[in-house]
Design a protein around this motif. Structure first.
Motif, PDB file in Angstrom:
ATOM      1  N   THR A  80       3.924  -9.579  59.682  1.00  0.00           N
ATOM      2  CA  THR A  80       3.695 -10.255  58.410  1.00  0.00           C
ATOM      3  C   THR A  80       3.430 -11.728  58.672  1.00  0.00           C
ATOM      4  O   THR A  80       3.926 -12.282  59.638  1.00  0.00           O
ATOM      5  N   THR A  81       2.654 -12.336  57.778  1.00  0.00           N
ATOM      6  CA  THR A  81       2.262 -13.712  58.052  1.00  0.00           C
ATOM      7  C   THR A  81       2.496 -14.646  56.875  1.00  0.00           C
ATOM      8  O   THR A  81       1.720 -15.536  56.632  1.00  0.00           O
ATOM      9  N   SER A  82       3.582 -14.467  56.159  1.00  0.00           N
ATOM     10  CA  SER A  82       3.970 -15.430  55.146  1.00  0.00           C
ATOM     11  C   SER A  82       5.107 -16.264  55.709  1.00  0.00           C
ATOM     12  O   SER A  82       5.978 -15.749  56.408  1.00  0.00           O
ATOM     13  N   ASP A  83       5.094 -17.552  55.410  1.00  0.00           N
ATOM     14  CA  ASP A  83       6.160 -18.415  55.917  1.00  0.00           C
ATOM     15  C   ASP A  83       7.291 -18.578  54.902  1.00  0.00           C
ATOM     16  O   ASP A  83       8.192 -19.373  55.097  1.00  0.00           O
ATOM     17  N   LYS A  84       7.255 -17.799  53.831  1.00  0.00           N
ATOM     18  CA  LYS A  84       8.289 -17.876  52.802  1.00  0.00           C
ATOM     19  C   LYS A  84       9.370 -16.841  53.080  1.00  0.00           C
ATOM     20  O   LYS A  84       9.143 -15.846  53.744  1.00  0.00           O
ATOM     21  N   LYS A  85      10.550 -17.081  52.524  1.00  0.00           N
ATOM     22  CA  LYS A  85      11.693 -16.198  52.716  1.00  0.00           C
ATOM     23  C   LYS A  85      11.799 -15.232  51.536  1.00  0.00           C
ATOM     24  O   LYS A  85      11.613 -15.621  50.387  1.00  0.00           O
ATOM     25  N   ASP A  86      12.120 -13.979  51.827  1.00  0.00           N
ATOM     26  CA  ASP A  86      12.370 -12.991  50.778  1.00  0.00           C
ATOM     27  C   ASP A  86      13.771 -13.228  50.243  1.00  0.00           C
ATOM     28  O   ASP A  86      14.763 -12.971  50.925  1.00  0.00           O
ATOM     29  N   THR A  87      13.856 -13.748  49.014  1.00  0.00           N
ATOM     30  CA  THR A  87      15.157 -14.054  48.412  1.00  0.00           C
ATOM     31  C   THR A  87      15.711 -12.900  47.583  1.00  0.00           C
ATOM     32  O   THR A  87      16.859 -12.934  47.178  1.00  0.00           O
ATOM     33  N   GLY A  88      14.885 -11.896  47.292  1.00  0.00           N
ATOM     34  CA  GLY A  88      15.325 -10.778  46.470  1.00  0.00           C
ATOM     35  C   GLY A  88      15.212 -11.041  44.975  1.00  0.00           C
ATOM     36  O   GLY A  88      15.488 -10.170  44.161  1.00  0.00           O
ATOM     37  N   ASN A  89      14.790 -12.245  44.592  1.00  0.00           N
ATOM     38  CA  ASN A  89      14.592 -12.631  43.193  1.00  0.00           C
ATOM     39  C   ASN A  89      13.117 -13.006  43.057  1.00  0.00           C
ATOM     40  O   ASN A  89      12.674 -13.963  43.678  1.00  0.00           O
ATOM     41  N   TYR A  90      12.354 -12.248  42.243  1.00  0.00           N
ATOM     42  CA  TYR A  90      10.898 -12.352  42.267  1.00  0.00           C
ATOM     43  C   TYR A  90      10.306 -12.881  40.967  1.00  0.00           C
ATOM     44  O   TYR A  90      10.759 -12.531  39.880  1.00  0.00           O
ATOM     45  N   LYS A  91       9.252 -13.697  41.121  1.00  0.00           N
ATOM     46  CA  LYS A  91       8.497 -14.227  39.980  1.00  0.00           C
ATOM     47  C   LYS A  91       7.507 -13.171  39.496  1.00  0.00           C
ATOM     48  O   LYS A  91       6.907 -12.460  40.299  1.00  0.00           O
ATOM     49  N   ASP A  92       7.327 -13.120  38.187  1.00  0.00           N
ATOM     50  CA  ASP A  92       6.272 -12.283  37.628  1.00  0.00           C
ATOM     51  C   ASP A  92       4.926 -12.866  38.031  1.00  0.00           C
ATOM     52  O   ASP A  92       4.780 -14.081  38.174  1.00  0.00           O
ATOM     53  N   GLY A  93       3.951 -12.013  38.213  1.00  0.00           N
ATOM     54  CA  GLY A  93       2.611 -12.511  38.519  1.00  0.00           C
ATOM     55  C   GLY A  93       1.784 -11.500  39.271  1.00  0.00           C
ATOM     56  O   GLY A  93       2.192 -10.356  39.493  1.00  0.00           O
ATOM     57  N   ASN A  94       0.602 -11.956  39.629  1.00  0.00           N
ATOM     58  CA  ASN A  94      -0.343 -11.136  40.376  1.00  0.00           C
ATOM     59  C   ASN A  94      -0.397 -11.649  41.812  1.00  0.00           C
ATOM     60  O   ASN A  94      -0.504 -12.852  42.043  1.00  0.00           O
ATOM     61  N   TYR A  95      -0.346 -10.723  42.762  1.00  0.00           N
ATOM     62  CA  TYR A  95      -0.321 -11.067  44.177  1.00  0.00           C
ATOM     63  C   TYR A  95      -1.379 -10.243  44.906  1.00  0.00           C
ATOM     64  O   TYR A  95      -1.503  -9.041  44.659  1.00  0.00           O
ATOM     65  N   HIS A 112      -3.646  -5.464  45.565  1.00  0.00           N
ATOM     66  CA  HIS A 112      -3.477  -6.340  44.401  1.00  0.00           C
ATOM     67  C   HIS A 112      -2.313  -5.785  43.586  1.00  0.00           C
ATOM     68  O   HIS A 112      -2.405  -4.694  43.030  1.00  0.00           O
ATOM     69  N   LEU A 113      -1.208  -6.540  43.564  1.00  0.00           N
ATOM     70  CA  LEU A 113       0.018  -6.112  42.887  1.00  0.00           C
ATOM     71  C   LEU A 113       0.271  -6.962  41.652  1.00  0.00           C
ATOM     72  O   LEU A 113       0.065  -8.177  41.699  1.00  0.00           O
ATOM     73  N   THR A 114       0.750  -6.342  40.597  1.00  0.00           N
ATOM     74  CA  THR A 114       1.264  -7.080  39.451  1.00  0.00           C
ATOM     75  C   THR A 114       2.757  -6.805  39.388  1.00  0.00           C
ATOM     76  O   THR A 114       3.183  -5.648  39.340  1.00  0.00           O
ATOM     77  N   ILE A 115       3.537  -7.896  39.425  1.00  0.00           N
ATOM     78  CA  ILE A 115       4.994  -7.797  39.388  1.00  0.00           C
ATOM     79  C   ILE A 115       5.475  -8.307  38.039  1.00  0.00           C
ATOM     80  O   ILE A 115       5.058  -9.363  37.575  1.00  0.00           O
ATOM     81  N   LYS A 116       6.332  -7.532  37.390  1.00  0.00           N
ATOM     82  CA  LYS A 116       6.926  -7.931  36.114  1.00  0.00           C
ATOM     83  C   LYS A 116       8.382  -7.506  36.122  1.00  0.00           C
ATOM     84  O   LYS A 116       8.700  -6.351  36.392  1.00  0.00           O
ATOM     85  N   ASP A 117       9.263  -8.459  35.821  1.00  0.00           N
ATOM     86  CA  ASP A 117      10.711  -8.218  35.791  1.00  0.00           C
ATOM     87  C   ASP A 117      11.221  -7.611  37.103  1.00  0.00           C
ATOM     88  O   ASP A 117      12.095  -6.740  37.094  1.00  0.00           O
ATOM     89  N   GLY A 118      10.647  -8.042  38.228  1.00  0.00           N
ATOM     90  CA  GLY A 118      11.087  -7.574  39.541  1.00  0.00           C
ATOM     91  C   GLY A 118      10.574  -6.207  39.933  1.00  0.00           C
ATOM     92  O   GLY A 118      10.913  -5.693  41.005  1.00  0.00           O
ATOM     93  N   ASN A 119       9.759  -5.597  39.066  1.00  0.00           N
ATOM     94  CA  ASN A 119       9.226  -4.260  39.339  1.00  0.00           C
ATOM     95  C   ASN A 119       7.719  -4.315  39.558  1.00  0.00           C
ATOM     96  O   ASN A 119       7.031  -5.201  39.054  1.00  0.00           O
ATOM     97  N   VAL A 120       7.216  -3.326  40.276  1.00  0.00           N
ATOM     98  CA  VAL A 120       5.772  -3.183  40.455  1.00  0.00           C
ATOM     99  C   VAL A 120       5.216  -2.591  39.163  1.00  0.00           C
ATOM    100  O   VAL A 120       5.590  -1.484  38.781  1.00  0.00           O
ATOM    101  N   GLU A 121       4.373  -3.357  38.498  1.00  0.00           N
ATOM    102  CA  GLU A 121       3.773  -2.862  37.256  1.00  0.00           C
ATOM    103  C   GLU A 121       2.495  -2.081  37.555  1.00  0.00           C
ATOM    104  O   GLU A 121       2.302  -0.992  37.040  1.00  0.00           O
ATOM    105  N   THR A 122       1.616  -2.659  38.369  1.00  0.00           N
ATOM    106  CA  THR A 122       0.387  -1.969  38.754  1.00  0.00           C
ATOM    107  C   THR A 122       0.017  -2.335  40.189  1.00  0.00           C
ATOM    108  O   THR A 122       0.408  -3.379  40.698  1.00  0.00           O
ATOM    109  N   VAL A 123      -0.749  -1.464  40.800  1.00  0.00           N
ATOM    110  CA  VAL A 123      -1.289  -1.693  42.132  1.00  0.00           C
ATOM    111  C   VAL A 123      -2.750  -1.283  42.115  1.00  0.00           C
ATOM    112  O   VAL A 123      -3.099  -0.243  41.558  1.00  0.00           O
TER     113      VAL A 123
END
Length: 187
Positions: A80-95, A112-123
């Motif tokens: 994996t190549t992200s320099d961010k830490k997985d905190t277990g608390n996720y922002k809503d949005g598109n990734y 392309h993922l859409t995250i809402k309320d910590g859940n995968v809404e669509t892929v």
């Protein structure tokens, strides 16, 4: 003596062939994923403009800038190549993450993922296959993945082989790791 020289040449060529094959297959099956948040990330085959248009068309009232921090990413050969830490608390949005795989990294998928309320809404999966076999696996995977992950918590989510596509599934799992890092609310 001629027969002995021929045997030596054959053995030398066989050894050289094994060295070349070993070098080519050294990274066999290792998947990696890269956030698609800058001009240098991934190997998606899409233009930056088409990614922006797709992101905007998928956004249904949520502010996509909340979910796509443009933090720096580094390019190393790890999985994996992200320099961010997985905190277990996720922002809503598109990734959007590019997952690359294959014996020499010739195949890739855009996740392309859409995250809402910590859940995968669509892929949505966009495949970039190198061969017809890869195309078939990617197409089958793209058709089946929503039934596997939609509505599930992003935290700890991992898929097994989906629709018979083991390498595509591995690349998807690496993309999920990056999505968790990118979506994490940094403390």
């Amino acid at each position: 003596m001629t027969e002995k020289n021929t045997l030596k040449k054959s053995a030398t060529l066989a050894a050289a062939g094994l060295v070349v094959a070993g070098a080519l297959l050294a990274g066999c099956g290792e998947s990696k994923a890269t956030p698609m948040d800058d001009a240098y990330a991934g190997n998606s085959g899409e233009t930056e403009k088409s990614q922006e248009e797709q992101s905007q068309s998928q956004s249904n009232g949520s502010d996509s800038s909340d979910g796509s921090d443009s933090g720096s990413s580094h390019n190393d050969s790890s999985t994996t190549t992200s320099d961010k830490k997985d905190t277990g608390n996720y922002k809503d949005g598109n990734y959007s993450i590019n997952g690359q795989y294959g014996p020499v990294g010739e195949d890739s998928i855009d996740v392309h993922l859409t995250i809402k309320d910590g859940n995968v809404e669509t892929v949505k999966i966009i495949g970039h296959p190198f061969t017809t076999i890869s195309k078939n696996h990617q197409d089958d995977f793209a058709k089946a993945i929503n039934g596997v992950v939609d509505g599930k918590p992003l935290k700890g989510l991992k898929v097994d082989k989906v629709a018979g596509a083991s390498w595509t599934s591995d690349a998807f799992n690496k993309a999920l790791e990056v999505a968790r890092q990118e979506a994490s609310i940094q403390e």
